[in-house]
Design a protein around this motif. Sequence first.
Motif, PDB file in Angstrom:
ATOM      1  N   ILE A  20       0.828  -1.214   0.000  1.00 33.87           N
ATOM      2  CA  ILE A  20       0.000   0.000   0.000  1.00 33.87           C
ATOM      3  C   ILE A  20       0.859   1.259   0.000  1.00 33.87           C
ATOM      4  O   ILE A  20       0.447   2.299  -0.523  1.00 33.87           O
ATOM      5  CB  ILE A  20      -1.009   0.019   1.165  1.00 33.87           C
ATOM      6  CG1 ILE A  20      -0.307   0.103   2.520  1.00 33.87           C
ATOM      7  CG2 ILE A  20      -1.925  -1.197   1.112  1.00 33.87           C
ATOM      8  CD1 ILE A  20      -1.245   0.478   3.648  1.00 33.87           C
ATOM      9  N   GLN A  24       0.265   4.086  -2.754  1.00 34.13           N
ATOM     10  CA  GLN A  24      -0.049   5.493  -2.442  1.00 34.13           C
ATOM     11  C   GLN A  24       0.944   6.438  -3.110  1.00 34.13           C
ATOM     12  O   GLN A  24       0.570   7.491  -3.634  1.00 34.13           O
ATOM     13  CB  GLN A  24      -0.058   5.700  -0.923  1.00 34.13           C
ATOM     14  CG  GLN A  24      -0.537   7.079  -0.488  1.00 34.13           C
ATOM     15  CD  GLN A  24       0.602   8.085  -0.316  1.00 34.13           C
ATOM     16  OE1 GLN A  24       1.767   7.698  -0.238  1.00 34.13           O
ATOM     17  NE2 GLN A  24       0.237   9.370  -0.264  1.00 34.13           N
ATOM     18  N   THR A  29      -1.982   9.671  -4.416  1.00 29.56           N
ATOM     19  CA  THR A  29      -3.253   9.933  -3.754  1.00 29.56           C
ATOM     20  C   THR A  29      -2.988  10.522  -2.373  1.00 29.56           C
ATOM     21  O   THR A  29      -2.021  10.139  -1.707  1.00 29.56           O
ATOM     22  CB  THR A  29      -4.086   8.640  -3.634  1.00 29.56           C
ATOM     23  OG1 THR A  29      -5.369   8.941  -3.109  1.00 29.56           O
ATOM     24  CG2 THR A  29      -3.422   7.606  -2.728  1.00 29.56           C
ATOM     25  N   SER A  31      -4.369  10.031   0.435  1.00 33.78           N
ATOM     26  CA  SER A  31      -4.300   8.986   1.454  1.00 33.78           C
ATOM     27  C   SER A  31      -4.864   7.688   0.889  1.00 33.78           C
ATOM     28  O   SER A  31      -5.649   7.701  -0.058  1.00 33.78           O
ATOM     29  CB  SER A  31      -5.059   9.389   2.722  1.00 33.78           C
ATOM     30  OG  SER A  31      -6.452   9.441   2.493  1.00 33.78           O
ATOM     31  N   LEU A  32      -4.448   6.594   1.499  1.00 34.23           N
ATOM     32  CA  LEU A  32      -4.924   5.275   1.114  1.00 34.23           C
ATOM     33  C   LEU A  32      -5.027   4.431   2.376  1.00 34.23           C
ATOM     34  O   LEU A  32      -4.091   4.391   3.178  1.00 34.23           O
ATOM     35  CB  LEU A  32      -3.976   4.629   0.110  1.00 34.23           C
ATOM     36  CG  LEU A  32      -4.425   3.309  -0.532  1.00 34.23           C
ATOM     37  CD1 LEU A  32      -3.831   3.176  -1.935  1.00 34.23           C
ATOM     38  CD2 LEU A  32      -4.015   2.100   0.301  1.00 34.23           C
ATOM     39  N   SER A  47      -2.330   2.170   6.480  1.00 33.96           N
ATOM     40  CA  SER A  47      -2.645   3.378   5.714  1.00 33.96           C
ATOM     41  C   SER A  47      -1.376   4.157   5.422  1.00 33.96           C
ATOM     42  O   SER A  47      -0.348   3.988   6.077  1.00 33.96           O
ATOM     43  CB  SER A  47      -3.627   4.259   6.485  1.00 33.96           C
ATOM     44  OG  SER A  47      -3.028   4.769   7.666  1.00 33.96           O
ATOM     45  N   SER A  49      -0.445   8.378   4.170  1.00 35.78           N
ATOM     46  CA  SER A  49      -1.029   9.704   3.999  1.00 35.78           C
ATOM     47  C   SER A  49       0.035  10.705   3.589  1.00 35.78           C
ATOM     48  O   SER A  49       1.207  10.577   3.953  1.00 35.78           O
ATOM     49  CB  SER A  49      -1.688  10.154   5.310  1.00 35.78           C
ATOM     50  OG  SER A  49      -2.124  11.493   5.221  1.00 35.78           O
ATOM     51  N   TYR A  62     -14.529   6.889   4.020  1.00 38.78           N
ATOM     52  CA  TYR A  62     -14.305   7.294   2.635  1.00 38.78           C
ATOM     53  C   TYR A  62     -15.621   7.051   1.902  1.00 38.78           C
ATOM     54  O   TYR A  62     -16.436   6.218   2.307  1.00 38.78           O
ATOM     55  CB  TYR A  62     -13.203   6.468   1.970  1.00 38.78           C
ATOM     56  CG  TYR A  62     -11.811   6.779   2.435  1.00 38.78           C
ATOM     57  CD1 TYR A  62     -10.890   7.403   1.603  1.00 38.78           C
ATOM     58  CD2 TYR A  62     -11.408   6.448   3.728  1.00 38.78           C
ATOM     59  CE1 TYR A  62      -9.608   7.690   2.031  1.00 38.78           C
ATOM     60  CE2 TYR A  62     -10.124   6.731   4.178  1.00 38.78           C
ATOM     61  CZ  TYR A  62      -9.231   7.354   3.324  1.00 38.78           C
ATOM     62  OH  TYR A  62      -7.960   7.637   3.758  1.00 38.78           O
ATOM     63  N   ALA A 315      -9.627  -1.693  -0.149  1.00 37.10           N
ATOM     64  CA  ALA A 315      -8.718  -0.577  -0.384  1.00 37.10           C
ATOM     65  C   ALA A 315      -9.541   0.665  -0.687  1.00 37.10           C
ATOM     66  O   ALA A 315     -10.471   0.612  -1.499  1.00 37.10           O
ATOM     67  CB  ALA A 315      -7.763  -0.876  -1.533  1.00 37.10           C
ATOM     68  N   ALA A 317      -9.229   5.082  -1.282  1.00 33.00           N
ATOM     69  CA  ALA A 317      -8.356   6.232  -1.508  1.00 33.00           C
ATOM     70  C   ALA A 317      -9.197   7.453  -1.813  1.00 33.00           C
ATOM     71  O   ALA A 317     -10.336   7.344  -2.266  1.00 33.00           O
ATOM     72  CB  ALA A 317      -7.382   5.952  -2.659  1.00 33.00           C
ATOM     73  N   GLY A 322      -7.378   8.062  -8.694  1.00 33.12           N
ATOM     74  CA  GLY A 322      -6.294   7.635  -7.831  1.00 33.12           C
ATOM     75  C   GLY A 322      -5.724   6.302  -8.241  1.00 33.12           C
ATOM     76  O   GLY A 322      -5.872   5.859  -9.385  1.00 33.12           O
ATOM     77  N   VAL A 325      -7.414   0.834  -7.043  1.00 35.89           N
ATOM     78  CA  VAL A 325      -7.694   0.154  -5.779  1.00 35.89           C
ATOM     79  C   VAL A 325      -8.290  -1.234  -5.991  1.00 35.89           C
ATOM     80  O   VAL A 325      -8.146  -2.116  -5.129  1.00 35.89           O
ATOM     81  CB  VAL A 325      -8.621   1.005  -4.884  1.00 35.89           C
ATOM     82  CG1 VAL A 325      -7.915   2.247  -4.387  1.00 35.89           C
ATOM     83  CG2 VAL A 325      -9.917   1.363  -5.609  1.00 35.89           C
TER      84      VAL A 325
END
Length: 460
Positions: A20, A24, A29, A31-32, A47, A49, A62, A315, A317, A322, A325
């Motif tokens: 991940i 990201q 992106t 955040s993921l 995650s 960010s 999200y 997942a 984002a 992005g 996912v």
Amino acid sequence: MTSALEELLPSTRRSLLHHIARAQAEGRTPSLVAAVAREGRLVWSGSRSSVDGHTPDADTQYRIGSITKTFTAVLVMRLRDEGLLDLNDPLERHLPGTGVGEVTISQLLGHTAGLSAESPAPWWERTPGMLRQGLADVLGERPVLHPAGRRHHYSNPGYTVLGSLIEAVRGSSWGEVLRREILEPLSMDRTTLAPVAPHAEGWAVHPWADVLLPEPSVDLGLMAPAGQLWSTAADLCRFGVFLAEGDDTVLSAASVAELRTPSVPPEAGQWGGGYGLGLQLAGQGSRILIGHAGSLPGFVASLWVSVEDGVAAVALANATSGPPVGVIAAELLNIVVDAEPRIPAPWRPLPEVDQALLSLTGPWYWGTQTFGMKLTADRGLELHPLRGNGRGSRFVSQPDDTWTGLDGYYAGETLRVVRRPDGSVNHLDLGSFVFTREPYDPEADVPGGVDEGGWRGSAS
């Protein structure tokens, strides 16, 4: 306390985090967030960010876009199971006056009703739902583009219609029915129609520069059943477990399995996937994944489940275009399953033995083809070819001493034991096919009879 078997190995956890982190960074992106559930419980979340000091977690909301459709499909199946409608009913029977009432509920669920993919302009995902006051505003002047039942054509208006159908049958708003019948029973407290803090903000990332633009977040109004929901990685993992196992407080395992059944064959070039009733299907080598992807301006989301392996991955984002996912969630699932395959449950003998059923086990012959019959739990039977290719199925016992096929060529067909006057077994009848204890047994009731000369050593 979590047992050692429930925990992921440190090497697996690091592989998930690395995956991940790369997604990201390469996907650019803000955040993921991702999470994995195994054997019915959350076993990992992580995650990344771009905001220093602010890292979202598995309880951060999200927007999940079209994953909402699967919730809508579950609500429709509940109505079916309660006898309030049939999936083959025309829409007009329960929701008159739409102008597309000849299509069936099943066709709407599987995106085979031939309806248009989108509502008329302006772009519904980025404009307030109040602009579309009625179904006529959602469906437009030319809502039907293809003959019903012939092909898969994804339709957001189709799921809007299903939401209105739920409201008409239940007499309550789609959102209230959703909360009462799915979210509360599954303890999905962080899945809501509007964002509830902590939640991510939606962003667009410039394709040629590392700069951001805020995306609007609008209430979709009538189109909410097609894509309204906000949720978290943890809540979606709970939903993934439900899609694998069912839950009698929401929908039985048998009815959930119906959601996973392909609605129509995939089109040319798309044989790696398909669509059931509110669920996307994807082939990953020998592995079949079920779930759904979702997107709305500012967000992309994906949920994949391997029922056979007992693993679900999510997942999320917050970027309009992005990282992929859907691919990411599938890869997270594969990392866990490949590194730590499911440990089979211990073999156990049947709790009791019915001698009459036990006498049906062993070899049977359809003509000259050899099959084996096996006794399973709950008086079930399995019939499979012993050599070469052939038609096999599992069968479930019925109260009238027959069995109904569950899968394969004989799905829905009836298996019955045909006995002689003295009670001994003459043959098995399976959808008119006769299975005997010997190849063309002369003592059995073989259609066309058996030549009196019997087997011979030369065809001359």
